[in-house]
Design an enzyme around this catalytic site. Structure first.
Site: not given
Lengths: 494, 102
Positions: A80, A155, A179
């Site tokens: 990420k 996210s 997330s």
């Protein structure tokens, strides 16, 4: 040969050790196959072909010499884009950091590579990890491989979508209010939130430091266990990383689950939680399977859980307003020139941040400001203690707690973006674990309206092994989870 | 707590954010709705409840301790300013802070 989208950490390592594949060949296959699928999914922001090839060459050299291979040898993974990678730009999904290249690796990245994993690239996410749909990325949203008109969650939306579509065997995500687990549920993969302090946060670009965690996303509990084993443990570079020993998560997967007591909070099943009927049905079916396997399902109460979202959006935004003060156009990132320093700060931040980041900075600044600190921030910290206390009390009588990961399956792009509060309410089952600092896992448990549903299991501090074991046994009871319609399954192997 | 335009302008200034008119209106509306939701915390009896600022897991040694104070070369001054929008001589450059006397 196994298809790219069904590779596991174990199959890659075995095939590499037996000379059936080369790490370099595998990397080339992924680099060739990813664009056709990811053109529609948009999970990667940056590819890292040079770093991947160099790492692959090291692993091939080990294999050719017949030396013992590290546990994740040759496993293609992705990271990420809020997690720092030396020499590879790390944007945090923000215009503010579009051209920022870290000078160091996050400890989790360093450990992942030391364990033999190959980093293919960096994954799209909501700006500074703030969001539940990935629509807050400055570089465009990720699409859900199960339905391209729907969000992948957020996210860590890029991480969940990439793993679901087979564009990486596993990924590192981050979880501050859900997330990792929420996008894992939306995309039909496993996502693990480790205990606060279990995995070093060094190199994780800070959003809310008392709530931020790095953790794995993978297509099975076993692969999540293997990645966690590689990245967990004390790190002198993160003063909050814990000294607790790291168990052999993979080896403990097959230990029995019969007799474990699983609590179901009545607050999660109450009408106010907004639980979709089809999600509830899948959740109940999963509980029935665990019960059939010898677990005891008991009702518990987490009386302060309904207050968790309000608490979270005070504490997380307060910490964010402080952490994001650093993006001022001086040391890195975007700068908008102006005649005075103050003007430069303000114009830079106005141009660099998206609406949700500004909203949270404003809210956080407000709750910390003179006159409101006690009424909001201190109050929320007190409620946080009550939320954590509910879990402490519950774990005196149960071994794990089960809830649906999210109240609904993946929603449509654009459906909630105009109403921030509605977007926040999607985190109702996930935020309280971050507030308490306890671990949690989301494992796919069927479908509602053709979209994946997640079963969330929460555990006491440092009991990731038990959660992984429950998830692993549950996967066997459930059977193989299908591939999404958009995946590397389409790609012919070269 | 009723949030108004003046409050939004005040906190935007504190946060070094320069918001346009339309943005200011949207933020006023959103913050009002979020704070209205947050007001549910007022229902709780909190006397005697300690604020929780950090996670302290009961079953692990506290991780919260400093590392050994040993120097380690991370990167050179040159590298440290490599990401800066404007740099020179190993320093970050910013607009003039003190205006010359005319």
């Amino acid at each position: 040969m196994t298809d790219l989208h069904t590779l596991t950490t174990a199959t890659v390592r075995t095939q590499l050790a037996e000379g059936q594949i080369s790490a370099r060949g595998l990397v080339e296959e992924f680099l060739r196959a990813i664009p056709a699928v990811d053109g529609r999914v948009h999970s990667y922001l940056t590819m890292a072909p040079e770093r991947a090839r160099a790492q692959a060459a090291r692993l091939d050299a080990l294999a050719e010499r017949g030396e013992p291979l590290p546990p994740l040898a040759g496993v293609p993974v992705a990271v990420k884009d809020v997690i720092s990678t030396r020499g590879i730009r790390t944007t945090c999904g923000s215009r503010a950091l579009e051209r920022y290249t870290p000078l160091f690796d996050a400890t989790a990245v360093e450990r992942l590579e030391a364990a033999g994993a190959i980093i293919l690239g960096k994954l799209n996410c909501d700006e500074f990890a703030m969001g539940s749909s990935n629509e807050n990325s400055a570089f465009g949203p990720v699409r859900n491989p199960w339905d391209l008109e729907r969000v992948p969650g957020g996210s860590s939306g890029g991480a969940a979508a990439a793993v679901a579509a087979g564009l990486a065997v596993a990924a590192l995500g981050s979880d501050t209010g859900g997330s990792i687990r929420q996008p894992a549920a939306f995309c039909g993969v496993v996502g693990l939130l480790p205990t606060y302090g279990r995995v070093s946060r060094f190199g994780l670009v800070a959003f809310a430091s008392s709530l931020d965690h790095i953790g794995p996303l993978a297509r099975s509990a076993k692969d999540a266990a293997a990645v966690l084993a590689a990245i967990a443990g004390r790190d002198p570079l993160d003063a909050t990383s814990a000294d607790a020993p790291v168990p052999d998560y993979v080896r403990q997967l097959d230990e029995p689950i019969a007799g474990l007591r699983i609590g179901v909070p009545r607050e999660a099943m109450a009408a106010g939680a907004g639980l979709d009927a089809a999600v509830a049905a899948q959740f109940q079916a999963a509980l029935a399977q665990l019960e059939h396997a010898g677990c005891k399902i008991v009702e518990i109460s987490l009386p302060h859980a309904p207050y968790a979202i309000a608490t979270y959006y005070v504490i997380a935004t307060a910490e964010a307003s402080s952490n994001l003060a650093r993006y001022d156009g001086v040391r890195y990132g975007l700068r908008v020139e102006a005649d005075s320093l103050g003007e430069m700060y303000r114009r830079t931040r106005e141009a660099g941040f998206g609406a949700e980041v500004k909203r949270r900075i404003l809210l956080g600044t407000f709750v910390l400001s003179a006159g409101y600190y006690d009424a909001y921030y201190r109050k929320a910290q007190r409620v946080r203690n009550l939320v954590a206390g509910d879990y402490r009390a519950a774990f005196e009588s149960v071994d794990a707690i089960a809830t649906p990961t999210t109240p609904t399956p993946a929603f449509r792009l654009g459906e909630k973006i105009a109403d921030p509060l509605q977007m926040y309410l999607n985190d109702i089952f996930t935020v309280s674990a971050d507030l308490a600092g306890i671990p949690g896992i989301s494992v796919p448990c069927g479908f509602a309206s053709g979209l994946p549903v997640g079963l969330q299991l929460l555990g006491n501090y440092f009991e990731e092994a038990r959660l992984l074991r429950l998830a692993h046994h549950y996967e066997r009871l459930r059977g193989a989870f299908p591939d999404p319609p958009v995946s590397l399954a389409e790609a012919p192997r070269g | 707590m009723k949030i108004d335009r003046a409050t939004v302008a005040h906190i935007a200034a504190l946060a070094n954010l320069e918001l346009g008119e339309a943005e200011m209106a949207a933020m006023e509306r959103d913050l009002a709705s979020i704070l209205e939701y947050v007001a549910q915390l007022d229902q709780l009896e909190l006397s005697g409840v300690e604020p929780m600022a950090q996670v302290a897991a009961p079953n692990a040694a506290p991780g919260d301790r400093a590392r050994d104070d040993r120097p380690r070369v991370w990167f050179t001054a040159e590298e440290a300013v490599a990401n800066a929008p404007q740099a020179g001589g190993g320093c970050f450059k910013v607009p003039r802070v003190i205006q010359p006397a005319s």
